[in-house]
Design an enzyme around this catalytic site. Sequence first.
Site, PDB file in Angstrom:
ATOM      1  N   GLU A 117      18.545  40.630  20.906  1.00 29.68           N
ATOM      2  CA  GLU A 117      19.780  41.019  20.222  1.00 29.68           C
ATOM      3  C   GLU A 117      20.361  42.307  20.819  1.00 29.68           C
ATOM      4  O   GLU A 117      19.658  43.319  20.951  1.00 29.68           O
ATOM      5  CB  GLU A 117      19.490  41.219  18.740  1.00 29.68           C
ATOM      6  CG  GLU A 117      20.699  41.574  17.894  1.00 29.68           C
ATOM      7  CD  GLU A 117      20.354  41.777  16.426  1.00 29.68           C
ATOM      8  OE1 GLU A 117      21.287  41.832  15.603  1.00 29.68           O
ATOM      9  OE2 GLU A 117      19.151  41.871  16.091  1.00 29.68           O
TER      10      GLU A 117
ATOM     11  N   LYS B 252      26.652  36.828  13.718  1.00 30.02           N
ATOM     12  CA  LYS B 252      25.591  37.060  12.738  1.00 30.02           C
ATOM     13  C   LYS B 252      26.130  37.070  11.308  1.00 30.02           C
ATOM     14  O   LYS B 252      27.087  37.787  10.996  1.00 30.02           O
ATOM     15  CB  LYS B 252      24.905  38.389  13.062  1.00 30.02           C
ATOM     16  CG  LYS B 252      23.629  38.671  12.313  1.00 30.02           C
ATOM     17  CD  LYS B 252      22.968  39.942  12.849  1.00 30.02           C
ATOM     18  CE  LYS B 252      21.632  40.225  12.214  1.00 30.02           C
ATOM     19  NZ  LYS B 252      20.980  41.420  12.807  1.00 30.02           N
TER      20      LYS B 252
ATOM     21  N   CYS C  89      18.476  37.265  14.684  1.00 31.99           N
ATOM     22  CA  CYS C  89      17.565  38.176  13.995  1.00 31.99           C
ATOM     23  C   CYS C  89      17.372  37.818  12.517  1.00 31.99           C
ATOM     24  O   CYS C  89      16.775  36.800  12.183  1.00 31.99           O
ATOM     25  CB  CYS C  89      18.045  39.607  14.185  1.00 31.99           C
ATOM     26  SG  CYS C  89      16.807  40.869  13.795  1.00 31.99           S
TER      27      CYS C  89
END
Length: 268
Positions: free
Chosen positions: A42, A113, A147
């Site tokens: 990331e 995200k 993540c």
Amino acid sequence: MMLLSVLQANASVMDVEANLRTIDDAAQRAAHAGSGLLLTPELFPVGYAPLRLHAELDPATLPNLRERLADIARRHGIGLVYSLPAVAKQESAWHITATLVNAKGDEVLNYAKVHLFGPEEHKAFVAAQEPPAVVDFNGIRTSMLICYDVEFPEAVRAAATRGAELLLVPTALSAGFDNVPQVLIRARALESQLNVAYANHSGHEDVYTFLGGSVVAGPDGSLLAAAGESPTLLFAEVGTETVKAARSEVPYLRERRPELYEEWDHRA
């Protein structure tokens, strides 16, 4: 089957040249080994430091950076997943994104995200809304999360119900959260019956100490590859046959009852 490579390394915050050299070297080694795809952590090209990125990174530099990453994929003839900030629709707001380019450097999949982690990410970025999309990549139905997203079973299941057989997850996981790669990633792979590749940073960046511990898990929850704390390049073979076998043996996806679960939520 496709040979997949996962980069675990230490990025230098705001040192794009050093980080691109690390990615370029990994892409060269992965391609030489016969890998069809390299997954990187990331925000690796700029380093993971949300508040510094928000204060110091010029968004006007991002298109050129994306082109340089696409060029790495082209020169080495390998697919590449990289993660960068991206300007959101809201004024002065950014998302954390992941992009998959093919061996020609063409963008084939993008994701922003949805679940931001911790106060710094919430100050520097805004959460996205769109579900993970799925594309055919080297014969494997492929999707992405980032993540913290993968720690929510709903997010992984959203990819699986859209047909994903391989889930690519750039991450920036701090030390002390060992159960995420050791337990949770394998559980996510098992419950949604797909391959999950999870690429983390290692070492220290800005105020963070990263766990390392990158993993690749198979659709039966088996461990296909795992890293320790140090920088490394993982390799694992992933494909569709193991996914089909797992979904045939225990039909979790087919026997879901989403209407009932929705009713349960209303009654909670």
